[in-house]
Every structure is written in structure tokens, then in C-alpha cells.
Write a protein that holds these residues in place. Structure first.
Motif: not given
Length: 578
Positions: A96-100, A161-164, A352-354
């Protein structure tokens, strides 16, 4: 006696350890394959992409497919060339492809909303840590990448969202490594092998120019890798001019004077410092235009300022690989809707956390290993994939073990099933028949790739190794093939029924060969087409390209097995000797 006995023990232990190592090297694990493809149930729409990047499907697009928009899912891994090395990691079936999901202010996916996803086309790039540069790999079986759209209850695979990252930042990154490719696929002089050459240098066209717009180029050393071929038996030179400056003269090797060598390749590296911040104006000129030569491709590795341009910006940095440190990336020229995705692992993309400060977006990442990122202006417009059509439910993964496997073009499936039924009834042979297109769908993400045939056959081979049953004995390919697997040459479609394995060499008519042996190397540690590997299955092909030819070939095969025609021909023999 004690010493001798001890040595015998050591020899015995050594043999045991060697056996364990060899067994580990040749795992052939049949448990890696699912018993049911995701394509077995539900409604599926096949889509294609012509370049790698971010794609969009609106709520209305999905609904028009007959798919429930709220439960939309995308599966596949695109059009990158499958690895011919079976010791490398393998993706079974369709992930499965990740989608937004861009849901809008109401938080509900409905009219006016859309999904974004990253899709891989037919060219992938690999980093060479020794050279510190990137090079491309083209899928010579397809110009497109393919995916599948469906709907299923439950939650789709969203992009999390990945951990910072926490810790001390050592370096700040405000520029990145980039690359570009110029490659035209026009002609194969040897009429064999997998390489097609592009622009021709001759008396009529002694030079070719390429004007490539790239914003924010940095004035630091860049490297251009040029691959060309000389058609004549005389030496020739190619002058390289970049942005109005003559950078280098590349000497082309002369072609050997024989009947088999049609081209002589030359690879060269051009090192230069760009003198423009937004263009590469490149001109290649033959110093002796009466001598013919061809450009295969050129790649340029260069650096750019980390500044947002367009709707999506792909970037990476190799400056701190191997140092196990945290680095701070600073991207300028952004807007409030800009997001950063980590696409290093395309099956597990993460946001990514920005931190946004004015028009600068920053984030911290561990740069010990190569990381690939894309900056996306999420409110901008992105291209839509092309809709190929509905895919019928299929489940090749559920097929039982068989003595014989027939891979057929769809035109000849009727004849394939007729031959299979004859073998079952007449000789008690178990036979599996598969449409080549169905094999692509389950074993190469819908993208034509000859390695998918090999992977399909290997599934049965591996399962037999794991279960202790008899492996398949015979593979029959029912359909003609040609060196031009993509239909580049006009008139090749008639013969292009099944894919063919082509050698890497496309400059010598002897070494630019095709071989169906490739499909018979089934062990994990086999180096296909090398003297060290051995075939694990008998392989044959009926090179037919019409239904009438297929019927005639199957009729003859059955008549030969029935052996009802007795005559003097059985007493005639033909010997050929050298």
C-alpha cells in the motif's frame, strides 16, 4: 592419534559450518510469498505515471473511477527496473502506498478535496559512495510506472509525521546535491541488447545543443558524465561547450574494423564550475563531422541553493554521510503551506517536523546516511496520473505447485489452455497457465519487466524448496519477442508479444544477444547469465505472433506427442559438423 583425531574433528566442523553458510546463502524461502494477492477481491483501477513526483487525485476523479472516495487506497511501487540480483530485498505482491488526504477546513474528505501521493516512474537514481555522485538506471522494458487504485474499509495508509530529532546540531545545510539526465532513446545499431542511442553526429548534424533551465545553481565544482559511441573505424573528437565556454575535448575510441562491432563506446567525465545561476546551455560538436557518432546520454551532478522553486523541490545532501551527526536543513522561499516529506523509503514516507520563520523552513535530521526529501506546496496544483482502466480480479499467488508453467500473451491464452489440458489428460502433467499482463500486475507493480516472469516462476520453485515438494520442471513462453521491448522502432509491435531478456552490450552483434535462459536462474544466490550459475528449469519458447501461428504450433506439438504419423522420415537423420 590425538592430533589426527583433533584435525578430523576440525575438518568435520569446517564442513558443517560451510554447509550452514551455503544453506544461508541459498535460502529460497517460499514463506516470503503471500497466498492471496490484494487484487483477488474488490474493484481495481490501473493508473500510470510518466515521471517520478507528487501526483494528485481529486474526490471527483476517484468517484468517477467507481471507487469510494472516503476509503480510497493506492497500491504498488511504480516503474523502477526490478533487480536481477535475487539476493537483494524483494517486495512481494503490491504494497500500500502512503497518501496524504487534503480534506479542507471541514475535516471531511468530500467534494473539492484531493489526495497527494508520491509515484515512481521508470528511472531511478543510485548514489555511489566511492565517487560521491549519483547515476541513473533506466527501465528498458517500460517508459511508465504503474499503480492500482481501490477502496477498502478501515483507515488508508496515511503519511505520518515522524518524531522530532533531538540532540546537538553540528552543521547547517543551505545547499543540496542535485542531478539531471539528458537521454534520448532512438536507435539500436546492433539490433540487440538493451541500449538505445540518441542524437546522431554526422555531416548533416555536426553538433547538438541542450538548453536546460535549473534555478539556483551554485558556482562550485560540477561533474558531467558523458556516454557516447563512435560508428567509424577512425578516431573522432567531441568538443564540450557549456554556457559559451569550451570545457573539454573528448576523444572517441575508434571502432574495431570487423563485421560484428557496430559501435565503439566511450565514457568520459567533464569537470567544470558553472558560470550561470539558472541554466546549463550545453553544446556537443564533432570535430570531424564526416565521421558518424552517437550520444547515449549525459548526466550532471551539481549543487544548488536550498531555495523553494515550483510546487515541489527534491533535495538531499551527501556532505555529512558517515559522520553520525545531526544537521539542520534551512529551506528558503517557502510559504505557509509548505511541507517536507522524507521519501527515502518510498513505502514508508513520513512528514518532517519543521519550524517556519518568515519565509524560511528549517528541520533537523540525522545525516549519517543518505536521506531523500521533497518540499511540497500543498495548496498548489499537481499532475494527475493517467487512467489505464479496470483490472479484473486475479490471484496468481494462489496457484498450486505444478510441473509445467506456461506464460502466454493474452492473444494466445486459448491455445495455452488447450495445450495445458492435453498435457494433464495425456501425460498426467500438472500445468499452470498465466497471462503475462497478470504476472506484471502481481510481480512488477503492473509495469512490464522480464524479471517479473522469473519472479513468478521462482515463487513455485521457492515454495517447493520450503515444502520439500518437487519443483517445476518446464517453463514455456508462448509468444514472440524482439530486442525492442518498448516499441521504440516503428513496426515492432507485431512481434512484441512477450518480453525478452537483452544483454547489456548493444555495440557488438555477437555480444548483443537475447536469451530465455535468464528466466531459469531461480536460486537466491544465482548470478543470472554468468558461468557460475546453473539453470533450475527447462525453458522453451514458441515465437508466434498471430493466433493462427499459435494454433499451428500447438497442433504440431500435440501431433508429435501422439505420434500417429508413421513414415520413412523417422529413418532419416541430418548431421551437422564443424
Amino acid at each position: 592419534m590425538y592430533i589426527i583425531g583433533n584435525n578430523i574433528k576440525k575438518i568435520f566442523l569446517g564442513i558443517m559450518l560451510l554447509s550452514i553458510v551455503l544453506a544461508a546463502a541459498q535460502t529460497n524461502d517460499g514463506r516470503r510469498y503471500t497466498s492471496q494477492s490484494v487484487l483477488a477481491t474488490g474493484k481495481w483501477i490501473k493508473i500510470s505515471v510518466d515521471h517520478s513526483g507528487i501526483y494528485s487525485l481529486s474526490y471527483e476523479d476517484i468517484k468517477a473511477m467507481g471507487i469510494e472516495p472516503q476509503n480510497v487506497r493506492i497500491y504498488g511501487y511504480g516503474g523502477g527496473l526490478l533487480s536481477e540480483d535475487f539476493s537483494t530485498p524483494y517486495i512481494d505482491d503490491l504494497p500500500e502506498v502512503p497518501i496524504d488526504m487534503q480534506k479542507g477546513a471541514d475535516g471531511i474528505f468530500n467534494e473539492g478535496d484531493h489526495i497527494l501521493f508520491y509515484a515512481q516512474a521508470n528511472i531511478i537514481w543510485r548514489y555511489n559512495s566511492e565517487k560521491g555522485t549519483f547515476s541513473h538506471i533506466r527501465n528498458h522494458y517500460s517508459d511508465l510506472g504503474y499503480y492500482f487504485v481501490t477502496s477498502k474499509s478501515g483507515s488508508a495508509k496515511q503519511i505520518p509525521t515522524m518524531p522530532e530529532e533531538s540532540g546537538t546540531v553540528v552543521s547547517t545545510i543551505t545547499s543540496f546535491n542535485d542531478y539531471l539526465l539528458q537521454e534520448s532513446e532512438i536507435k539500436n545499431e546492433a539490433q540487440g541488447g538493451r541500449v538505445f542511442y540518441g542524437e546522431k553526429f554526422s555531416r548533416q548534424t555536426p553538433s547538438h545543443s541542450f538548453n536546460i533551465y535549473i534555478p539556483n545553481i551554485e558556482n562550485v565544482e560540477a561533474k558531467m558524465f558523458v556516454d557516447m559511441a563512435n560508428k567509424t573505424i577512425y578516431k573522432n573528437n567531441i568538443e564540450v561547450n557549456i554556457n559559451g565556454v569550451k570545457i573539454k575535448t573528448i576523444p572517441l575510441k575508434k571502432r574495431p574494423d570487423n563485421n560484428y562491432q557496430v559501435l565503439e563506446p566511450t565514457n568520459d567525465t567533464v569537470t567544470f564550475v558553472p558560470n550561470s545561476t539558472n541554466t546549463f546551455n550545453i553544446t556537443l560538436t564533432s570535430t570531424n563531422p564526416s565521421l558518424e557518432a552517437y550520444l547515449d546520454y549525459f548526466e550532471i551532478n551539481f549543487k544548488r541553493e536550498l531555495s523553494m522553486t515550483g510546487n515541489e523541490l527534491y533535495f538531499r545532501s551527501v556532505d555529512y554521510i558517515g559522520r553520525n551527526q545531526l544537521s539542520k536543513f534551512v529551506l528558503s522561499g517557502v510559504d505557509a503551506d509548505t511541507e517536507i516529506w522524507d521519501i527515502t523509503d518510498r513505502n514508508n514516507i513520513e512528514k518532517v517536523n519543521t519550524t517556519l520563520s518568515g519565509r524560511q523552513l528549517s528541520f533537523v535530521a540525522n545525516t549519517n546516511e543518505l536521506r531523500q526529501f521533497v518540499a511540497i506546496s500543498t495548496r498548489k496544483t499537481f499532475p494527475k496520473p493517467n487512467i489505464v482502466g479496470v483490472v479484473d480480479n486475479q490471484n496468481l499467488h494462489s496457484l498450486p505447485e505444478a510441473d509445467m508453467i506456461i506464460v502466454s500473451h493474452s492473444d494466445f491464452l486459448g491455445e495455452a489452455y488447450r495445450l495445458a489440458e492435453y498435457h494433464r489428460a495425456k501425460e498426467g502433467i500438472s500445468v499452470n497457465v498465466a497471462d503475462a499482463e497478470a504476472i506484471y500486475n502481481e510481480f512488477s507493480s503492473g509495469t512490464p519487466d522480464a524479471t517479473a516472469y522469473r519472479r513468478f516462476v521462482k515463487m513455485f520453485y521457492d515454495r517447493s524448496q520450503t515444502q520439500g515438494t518437487t519443483p517445476p520442471k518446464w517453463l514455456l513462453l508462448l509468444g514472440d519477442g524482439i530486442y525492442d521491448n518498448r516499441g521504440i522502432i516503428s513496426g515492432s509491435d507485431e512481434y512484441r508479444k512477450l518480453l525478452t531478456y537483452q544483454a547489456y552490450n548493444s555495440v557488438n552483434k555477437i555480444h548483443a544477444y537475447t536469451s530465455d535462459d535468464y528466466f531459469g536462474y531461480l536460486d537466491d544466490n544465482d548470478i543470472a547469465m554468468s558461468p557460475s550459475a546453473s539453470l533450475d528449469i527447462g525453458i522453451g519458447r514458441l515465437p508466434v505472433y498471430t493466433v493462427q501461428q499459435a494454433k499451428a504450433a500447438i497442433d504440431k506439438t500435440i501431433a508429435y506427442i501422439d505420434n500417429k504419423l508413421h513414415g520413412e522420415w523417422k529413418n532419416r537423420m541430418l548431421f551437422i559438423a564443424d
